[in-house]
Each structure stands twice: as C-alpha cells, then as structure tokens.
Design an enzyme around this catalytic site. Structure first.
Site, PDB file in Angstrom:
ATOM      1  N   LYS A 206       0.883  -1.210   0.062  1.00 27.06           N
ATOM      2  CA  LYS A 206       0.058  -0.038   0.005  1.00 27.06           C
ATOM      3  C   LYS A 206       0.954   1.236  -0.109  1.00 27.06           C
ATOM      4  CE  LYS A 206      -3.659   2.214   2.547  1.00 27.06           C
ATOM      5  NZ  LYS A 206      -4.571   2.370   3.610  1.00 27.06           N
ATOM      6  N   LYS A 261      -2.186  -1.677  -3.970  1.00 29.65           N
ATOM      7  CA  LYS A 261      -3.113  -0.484  -3.725  1.00 29.65           C
ATOM      8  C   LYS A 261      -2.268   0.913  -3.711  1.00 29.65           C
ATOM      9  CE  LYS A 261      -6.354   1.643  -0.572  1.00 29.65           C
ATOM     10  NZ  LYS A 261      -6.712   1.716   0.901  1.00 29.65           N
TER      11      LYS A 261
END
Ligand code: PBG
Length: 349
Positions: A206, A261
C-alpha cells in the site's frame, strides 16, 4: 514458457493479426480476460442515523449510507452476484481519540453494521478494514507516540479491533495500516479467540498515495490528518522490489489474500506480485482513480462506462484475482446486460 522467436508466430502477409479482430464475436472469442461479477468487491461508507444518504462530493455517485439503507444496497449487490462488500465507517468527531478506543468498542458503528448486514444478507462476504485512521484525532493509522506512529503498540490495538469485528460476524479482516508484523499477531489473536476461519486480506503493498484524497473526504479524516503524511509507514511510490518483500512477509505471516493499492498507477507491481506468488491478489481501484473517471465523464471528456470497463479489465490482465471498485454495482448491471467487454461497446471498423 513464452515463445521468443517471432518466426514461430508467423509472418506477414500469411499472418494478419487483424483477422481475429474483424468482428465483435471474433474479438470476444479470442479475448484473454473477462470481467466477471464475482470478481468484484464493493467498498461502501456507513454512517450513523436512519434513512440517510449523504453524497460524497469528490466521488460522484458515491454516498455515505445509514445502516438501514446500507442493507438495501447490499441486498441488491448480492442479488447481482457481487462477491463481497468492504465496509468503511464515518466516525463522529466526538468518538475519535488519541488512543482510538472506539476502534474496539463492540457496539461501535462498524460492529453494528456488520451484525445487521450479516443477519439481513447472509450470502455476501463482509470485508473490514483494520486500521485506526477513522478513530484517531490525528487521522493517522496508528498510535502516535513521541511524534512517531508506533508500530508494536499500534498492533495491540489492531488485534482488539480485528477481534470485535470478527465477533460481530466479519468474514475477512483487511489490515490496511502497513505496520510491520501485524498479520502474524492478528492471526494468532483471532485463532486464540476461536476465529480460525476468519480470513486475512492484507494490504501488502500500500503506497503513500495522493489518490486516497476523496476517500479521506468521505470518511472525514482529511481535516484531522491535515498536512501530515503517512510516508513513515505506507510505501514510497518509487519502489517496486520492496513490494515483493512486503508481499513475501505477509504471505509467510499467514495472509490468505493480499492486495496492491492503488490500482492503475501500480499495475507493474500487481503483475510482479502475481507472477512471483501463488496467492490470490487483489487490486483496489481507489477513490482518486474512481473520481478521475467520473469527473472526466461529467465534463464530457471521455465515456465513463467504457473507461471504467477498460480500467477494470487492465487489472485482470495484470493478474488480479479480484477488484475493489466503487463502481461495482454499476458494473454488475452492465455485465448483466452483456456489455462487459469495453471493445464490444465500440463500433469497430
Ligand atoms: C485507511 C484506508 C485508506 C483507504 C482504504 N483504507 C486511506 C488511507 O490509507 O489514507 C483508501 C481507499 C481509497 O482511496 O479508495 N487505512
């Protein structure tokens, strides 16, 4: 094994790759990837109250929903075949604190939402974020001690948060905080409390991304975070190899599924993770990606539906097992209407 010699694949004029593109049916026949409604996870924002829908200005088409409305929406999603929803709470300011105690209150908004949805719509998966940012006064994902987001003390709170969510009926906990070592500790803690079937979907890679802006508006954490960044725990967008290490550690720690992400700016990372590891890997088309497509569509600068389908098929091509998208319900309807492949929507000549 990839064929390296082009001579194997033929030569012009005997070989004309345009032949397989000559009509919609032919393009469909040779398509390497398809979007399926079961690939989709629908992220939703839940708020206090009854009968309430509050639009998120920076995410056209997205609303914060009170639990009663949330249930109605999720019923439709389940009927359309969407596999799971990911719930995010809009926590009222007076419930936020430095130590994020509300995160593990078994009666908090999240737990009430999980219980109600599970009861009303038992046949759809419920995925819950494990991170403290909705609950902290400063908007960071962990506890701030001496000006630093403290890793190990944060994990203790994450465990308690994961447990109340699992007790409420959450199927998948999704640590999105990027603390080191949290997957193994959460796994042990859940198992100790009899939740060995609760899955862990780890946000493994992330990145510290500006594409989360609209999400932070939606959950009301942007003002709290102010100008502070999350760069001391979320990844540097410059790094790719490091994402492989993050994924390897999370898998070793017991993650059932992992995530990359944001989505579109990190397709290379997604493809590398998919090639390297035999685990389900998810792409998250984050709020900013969604907002960009919607905004351009509203301006008449592109066709939002086609752009959305193209963005989503790119995740499949890169190797995603499933996709988080705020457009999941719209996409489910488009798929039902058989207009799923963006190229079949175009008149080709
Ligand atoms: C919270 C969290 C964020 C997102 C999912 N979980 C925001 C952040 O890390 O600041 C972003 C989702 C999106 O932008 O759609 N840890």
């Amino acid at each position: 094994m990839a064929i390296k010699q082009n001579s194997f694949l033929g030569r012009f004029p005997k070989t004309r790759l345009r032949r397989n593109r000559k009509a919609g049916w032919a393009r469909n026949l040779v398509a390497e990837n398809w979007l399926n409604v079961h690939d989709l996870v629908w992220p939703l924002f839940v708020q206090e109250g009854e009968g309430k829908r509050t639009p998120v200005t920076s995410m056209p088409g997205v609303e914060r929903l009170s639990i009663d409305i949330l249930i109605e929406e999720i019923k439709e999603a389940a009927a359309a075949g969407i596999s799971a929803v990911a719930l995010f709470p809009v926590v009222e300011q007076d419930k936020k604190s430095d130590l994020a105690e509300e995160a593990y209150n078994p009666e908090n908004l999240m737990c009430r939402a999980i219980k109600s949805v599970k009861e009303a719509v038992p046949n759809i998966g419920i995925i819950c974020d494990v991170a403290l940012d909705p609950y902290t006064t400063h908007g960071q994902d962990g506890l701030v001690i001496d000006g630093y987001v403290h890793n190990d003390q944060t994990i203790e709170v994450l465990c308690k948060q994961a447990l109340v969510q699992a007790n409420a009926g959450c199927d998948v906990v999704a640590p999105s905080d990027m603390m080191d070592g949290r997957v193994t500790v959460i796994r042990d803690y859940l198992d100790l409390h009899g939740h060995e079937l609760v899955q862990i979907m780890s946000y493994s890679a992330k990145y510290a991304s500006s594409f989360y802006g609209p999400f932070r508006d939606a959950v009301g954490s942007s003002d709290n975070l102010g100008k502070h960044s999350k760069a001391s725990y979320q990844m540097n967008p410059a790094n790719g190899d490091e994402a492989i290490r993050e994924a390897a550690l999370d898998i070793a720690e017991g993650a059932d599924m992992i995530m990359v992400k944001p989505g579109m700016p990190y397709l290379d990372v997604l493809a590398r993770v998919h090639e390297q590891f035999s685990v389900p890997v998810f792409a998250y088309q984050v709020s900013g990606e969604y907002a960009m497509i919607q905004a351009a569509h509203q301006q008449g600068w592109l066709d939002g539906k086609r752009a959305m389908l193209e963005a989503l098929i790119a995740f499949k091509r890169a190797g995603a097992t499933g996709i988080f998208t705020y457009a999941a319900k719209d996409v489910a309807i488009w798929l039902r209407d058989h207009t799923q492949h963006h190229t079949s929507l175009m008149k080709a000549s």
